[in-house]
Write a protein that holds these residues in place. Sequence first.
Motif, PDB file in Angstrom:
ATOM      1  N   ALA A 137       1.051  -1.097  -0.114  1.00 40.81           N
ATOM      2  CA  ALA A 137       0.035  -0.265  -0.547  1.00 40.81           C
ATOM      3  C   ALA A 137       1.206   1.005  -0.181  1.00 40.81           C
ATOM      4  CB  ALA A 137      -1.187  -0.079   1.043  1.00 40.81           C
ATOM      5  N   GLN A 138       2.485   0.944  -0.598  1.00 45.67           N
ATOM      6  CA  GLN A 138       3.240   2.625   0.403  1.00 45.67           C
ATOM      7  C   GLN A 138       2.676   3.026  -1.643  1.00 45.67           C
ATOM      8  OE1 GLN A 138       3.622  -0.697   0.504  1.00 45.67           O
ATOM      9  NE2 GLN A 138       5.175  -0.999   2.719  1.00 45.67           N
ATOM     10  N   PHE A 139       2.415   2.573  -1.969  1.00 41.81           N
ATOM     11  CA  PHE A 139       2.425   3.721  -2.928  1.00 41.81           C
ATOM     12  C   PHE A 139       1.173   4.809  -2.707  1.00 41.81           C
ATOM     13  CE2 PHE A 139      -1.249   1.013  -3.905  1.00 41.81           C
ATOM     14  CZ  PHE A 139      -2.122   1.571  -4.734  1.00 41.81           C
ATOM     15  N   LEU A 140       0.424   4.648  -2.046  1.00 44.00           N
ATOM     16  CA  LEU A 140      -0.330   6.008  -1.779  1.00 44.00           C
ATOM     17  C   LEU A 140       0.256   7.086  -0.765  1.00 44.00           C
ATOM     18  CD1 LEU A 140      -3.275   3.121  -0.685  1.00 44.00           C
ATOM     19  CD2 LEU A 140      -3.359   4.963  -2.633  1.00 44.00           C
ATOM     20  N   ASP A 141       1.491   7.479  -0.573  1.00 44.90           N
ATOM     21  CA  ASP A 141       1.662   8.065  -0.242  1.00 44.90           C
ATOM     22  C   ASP A 141       2.872   8.010  -0.735  1.00 44.90           C
ATOM     23  OD1 ASP A 141       0.759   7.104   2.771  1.00 44.90           O
ATOM     24  OD2 ASP A 141       2.789   5.774   2.671  1.00 44.90           O
ATOM     25  N   GLY A 142       2.972   8.092  -2.540  1.00 45.55           N
ATOM     26  CA  GLY A 142       4.111   8.334  -3.205  1.00 45.55           C
ATOM     27  C   GLY A 142       2.990   9.894  -4.128  1.00 45.55           C
ATOM     28  N   LYS A 143       3.420  10.020  -4.892  1.00 42.53           N
ATOM     29  CA  LYS A 143       2.945  10.635  -6.598  1.00 42.53           C
ATOM     30  C   LYS A 143       2.016   9.909  -7.070  1.00 42.53           C
ATOM     31  CE  LYS A 143       3.366  14.798  -5.414  1.00 42.53           C
ATOM     32  NZ  LYS A 143       2.967  15.955  -3.950  1.00 42.53           N
ATOM     33  N   LEU A 144       0.840  10.035  -7.560  1.00 42.28           N
ATOM     34  CA  LEU A 144       0.026   9.794  -8.693  1.00 42.28           C
ATOM     35  C   LEU A 144      -0.181   9.710  -9.728  1.00 42.28           C
ATOM     36  CD1 LEU A 144      -2.144   7.888  -5.983  1.00 42.28           C
ATOM     37  CD2 LEU A 144      -0.293   6.784  -5.806  1.00 42.28           C
ATOM     38  N   ILE A 145       0.082   9.234 -11.015  1.00 42.48           N
ATOM     39  CA  ILE A 145      -0.069   9.900 -11.313  1.00 42.48           C
ATOM     40  C   ILE A 145      -0.899   9.070 -13.019  1.00 42.48           C
ATOM     41  CG2 ILE A 145       2.179   9.405 -13.369  1.00 42.48           C
ATOM     42  CD1 ILE A 145       1.977  11.600 -15.259  1.00 42.48           C
ATOM     43  N   PHE A 146      -1.597  10.604 -13.613  1.00 44.33           N
ATOM     44  CA  PHE A 146      -3.636   9.952 -14.121  1.00 44.33           C
ATOM     45  C   PHE A 146      -2.937  10.397 -15.613  1.00 44.33           C
ATOM     46  CE2 PHE A 146      -4.933   9.857  -9.810  1.00 44.33           C
ATOM     47  CZ  PHE A 146      -4.534   7.825  -9.487  1.00 44.33           C
ATOM     48  N   LEU A 147      -2.716  10.279 -15.834  1.00 45.62           N
ATOM     49  CA  LEU A 147      -2.512  10.827 -18.043  1.00 45.62           C
ATOM     50  C   LEU A 147      -3.529  10.592 -18.407  1.00 45.62           C
ATOM     51  CD1 LEU A 147       0.763   8.904 -19.165  1.00 45.62           C
ATOM     52  CD2 LEU A 147       0.201  10.863 -18.305  1.00 45.62           C
ATOM     53  N   ALA A 227      14.668  10.757 -23.351  1.00 47.39           N
ATOM     54  CA  ALA A 227      15.284  11.590 -23.880  1.00 47.39           C
ATOM     55  C   ALA A 227      15.774  12.904 -22.770  1.00 47.39           C
ATOM     56  CB  ALA A 227      14.215  11.972 -25.099  1.00 47.39           C
ATOM     57  N   ARG A 228      14.613  12.890 -22.238  1.00 45.98           N
ATOM     58  CA  ARG A 228      15.236  14.298 -21.531  1.00 45.98           C
ATOM     59  C   ARG A 228      16.538  13.932 -19.915  1.00 45.98           C
ATOM     60  NH1 ARG A 228      11.640  18.596 -19.048  1.00 45.98           N
ATOM     61  NH2 ARG A 228      10.650  18.437 -20.622  1.00 45.98           N
ATOM     62  N   THR A 229      16.352  13.105 -20.188  1.00 45.46           N
ATOM     63  CA  THR A 229      17.517  12.632 -18.527  1.00 45.46           C
ATOM     64  C   THR A 229      17.904  11.650 -19.037  1.00 45.46           C
ATOM     65  OG1 THR A 229      15.950  10.769 -18.038  1.00 45.46           O
ATOM     66  CG2 THR A 229      15.442  12.783 -17.280  1.00 45.46           C
ATOM     67  N   GLY A 230      18.610  10.461 -20.153  1.00 46.30           N
ATOM     68  CA  GLY A 230      19.705   9.644 -20.726  1.00 46.30           C
ATOM     69  C   GLY A 230      19.221   8.376 -19.629  1.00 46.30           C
ATOM     70  N   LYS A 231      18.092   8.469 -18.987  1.00 46.17           N
ATOM     71  CA  LYS A 231      18.577   7.147 -17.632  1.00 46.17           C
ATOM     72  C   LYS A 231      16.739   6.461 -18.353  1.00 46.17           C
ATOM     73  CE  LYS A 231      20.582   9.918 -14.102  1.00 46.17           C
ATOM     74  NZ  LYS A 231      20.136  10.697 -12.481  1.00 46.17           N
ATOM     75  N   GLN A 232      17.248   5.209 -17.619  1.00 51.58           N
ATOM     76  CA  GLN A 232      15.608   4.161 -17.842  1.00 51.58           C
ATOM     77  C   GLN A 232      15.385   5.162 -16.528  1.00 51.58           C
ATOM     78  OE1 GLN A 232      18.218   0.667 -17.511  1.00 51.58           O
ATOM     79  NE2 GLN A 232      16.274  -0.772 -18.843  1.00 51.58           N
ATOM     80  N   ILE A 233      13.770   4.577 -16.578  1.00 56.75           N
ATOM     81  CA  ILE A 233      12.585   5.065 -15.816  1.00 56.75           C
ATOM     82  C   ILE A 233      12.951   4.646 -14.509  1.00 56.75           C
ATOM     83  CG2 ILE A 233       9.794   5.206 -15.194  1.00 56.75           C
ATOM     84  CD1 ILE A 233      10.614   6.496 -17.579  1.00 56.75           C
ATOM     85  N   LYS A 234      13.124   3.528 -13.803  1.00 54.18           N
ATOM     86  CA  LYS A 234      13.640   2.392 -12.664  1.00 54.18           C
ATOM     87  C   LYS A 234      14.891   3.544 -12.117  1.00 54.18           C
ATOM     88  CE  LYS A 234      17.256  -0.402 -13.925  1.00 54.18           C
ATOM     89  NZ  LYS A 234      18.395   0.126 -13.243  1.00 54.18           N
ATOM     90  N   ASP A 235      15.897   4.235 -12.794  1.00 56.04           N
ATOM     91  CA  ASP A 235      15.921   5.274 -12.007  1.00 56.04           C
ATOM     92  C   ASP A 235      15.774   6.722 -12.219  1.00 56.04           C
ATOM     93  OD1 ASP A 235      18.678   3.789 -11.760  1.00 56.04           O
ATOM     94  OD2 ASP A 235      18.670   3.562 -14.350  1.00 56.04           O
ATOM     95  N   VAL A 236      14.773   6.628 -13.161  1.00 57.17           N
ATOM     96  CA  VAL A 236      14.471   8.326 -12.095  1.00 57.17           C
ATOM     97  C   VAL A 236      13.367   8.189 -11.460  1.00 57.17           C
ATOM     98  CG1 VAL A 236      13.147   9.699 -13.864  1.00 57.17           C
ATOM     99  CG2 VAL A 236      14.792   8.510 -14.915  1.00 57.17           C
ATOM    100  N   PHE A 237      12.430   7.354 -11.525  1.00 58.12           N
ATOM    101  CA  PHE A 237      11.782   6.614 -10.179  1.00 58.12           C
ATOM    102  C   PHE A 237      11.499   5.981  -9.567  1.00 58.12           C
ATOM    103  CE2 PHE A 237       8.928   9.242 -13.791  1.00 58.12           C
ATOM    104  CZ  PHE A 237       8.958  10.482 -13.727  1.00 58.12           C
ATOM    105  N   PRO A 238      12.923   5.499  -8.826  1.00 63.48           N
ATOM    106  CA  PRO A 238      12.789   4.409  -7.992  1.00 63.48           C
ATOM    107  C   PRO A 238      12.048   3.811  -7.071  1.00 63.48           C
ATOM    108  CG  PRO A 238      13.719   6.396  -7.389  1.00 63.48           C
ATOM    109  CD  PRO A 238      13.572   7.205  -8.087  1.00 63.48           C
ATOM    110  N   TYR A 239      11.064   4.252  -7.052  1.00 63.50           N
ATOM    111  CA  TYR A 239      10.149   4.304  -5.960  1.00 63.50           C
ATOM    112  C   TYR A 239       8.342   3.835  -6.707  1.00 63.50           C
ATOM    113  CZ  TYR A 239      12.512   5.718  -1.942  1.00 63.50           C
ATOM    114  OH  TYR A 239      13.878   6.474  -1.556  1.00 63.50           O
ATOM    115  N   PHE A 240       8.707   3.935  -7.739  1.00 63.21           N
ATOM    116  CA  PHE A 240       7.689   3.861  -9.237  1.00 63.21           C
ATOM    117  C   PHE A 240       7.507   1.818  -9.317  1.00 63.21           C
ATOM    118  CE2 PHE A 240       6.790   2.378 -14.012  1.00 63.21           C
ATOM    119  CZ  PHE A 240       5.266   2.247 -13.878  1.00 63.21           C
TER     120      PHE A 240
END
Length: 499
Positions: A137-147, A227-240
């Motif tokens: 349930a820890q995801f509820l304590d982070g940021k949630l994005i809805f496209l 493209a902006r960071t040169g990183k994979q998503i896991k390195d940009v959002f480690p808690y995703f």
Amino acid sequence: MGIKAFLSKPLASWVVSRQQRWMAQPAQAQEQVFQSIIRKAENTAFGKDHHFKDIQTPQEFTQAVPVRDYESLRPYFDRLKQGERDVLWPGLPLYFAKTSGTTSGTKYIPITQDSIPNHINGAKNALLNYIHETGRAQFLDGKLIFLSGSPVLEQISGINTGRLSGIVNHHVPGYLRTNQLPSYQTNVIEDWETKLDAIVGETLHQRMTLISGIPPWVQMYFDKIMARTGKQIKDVFPYFNLFVYGGVNFAPYRAKLLESIGRKVDSIETFPASEGFFAFQNQQHDPGLLLLADSGIFFEFVPAEEFHQPNPRRLTLAEVQTGVNYALIINSNAGLWGYSIGDTVKFTSLYPHKLVVSGRLKHFISAFGEHVIGEEVEGALKDAMAEFPEVAVTEFTVAPYVSQTDAPSYHEWLIAFDTPPHDPAQFAKALDLHLRRRNSYYDDLIAGNILATLKVTLLPPDAFQQYMKRQGKLGGQNKVPRLSNDRTLADGLLAIFGR
């Protein structure tokens, strides 16, 4: 663990406990829904026109109310748009969900005070089932994005009107609003590419834990971040760790999305539409989606091969079987009656009743009598990609090519590869073989030299994005048709990118 995550666990336990009651008796739950909506709509214009007061059983209902699509029900919808009350459901709709139709132009689907909980609770309960099953349930304590689409609503006869995702945005629970991204100011941007740049800017340095959206548009979001960071998503959002999606089959996009992320994340598939929220994945190990039998919708199922017959069978939930393609028909507290949503489904289990979305009634190829459906082309592509692990597909569509010479006709697959096959000819051969295994009519046409083996046309990775942009359908809830019986989409793509 934060307070939101902590409090979600007893709520999840309570929701699942209630859910298990109707899961054990889905036929009774559906009967209760049926009686409730029929009785409440007796004095509406539609109820009077179809003698609802005399209807006691689903069998009597099928005799009184034919299966219709949006166009067939348009006279009733037009009366609602003019502000007439008590047309399909008591009073006026709370909203119109505005959606694009392939034959009806823009459609305006009513959402009522009684039906809005179906949309909100369906999405909420999908997350609570996940929490109950996994304990995460820890995801509820982070940021949630809805496209999603813009939450800006217009007025039609005093009724708020907009995209479903924008409407639902107004009903996000208050306790999640502080977690929700993008901001309102960003979400109202109409141009998708401008909006996506703004979303990246807002989220890049946030503690993102959940991302939700239609897979191809989420992939565009990931592409811009990388493209902006040169990183994979896991390195940009480690808690995703949780991806929620719906609207299209995930399989063609899975490999590229997971490659972009760089590690495995949990996912929840949902089955939402402007007409209702129908099902969600309630177990991580089972891809089947739990049909919501007590959520204000009485479901009917027409065997897909009978759909265009004069008097097709209309089965209740108690009568369905596994492994059969059914056209999904709904009757709901939104005032939709005998309404064909255009999707086909196939049950993977009974008790509990779980299904997968197998295709669209209008999205098939039968230019030569083969009747190839979406489930078959998506399965063939998945199997071919398993043989060519280097392949990553961005998007694809299939259209018939009717030869004007003595050469045989064929199916043309227009595929935007992020990573193309090392040997495109062998990939096409494998794809053809897997489609032949899945569709005996197609196999017979190939064997009889009536059709040539399929041809694969390679397109740039962003081909479909560019095409959708030119059509004014980039982003939001817009989806690319998998199959067409004509070459409108295929020729549109080739006009831009050549053969």
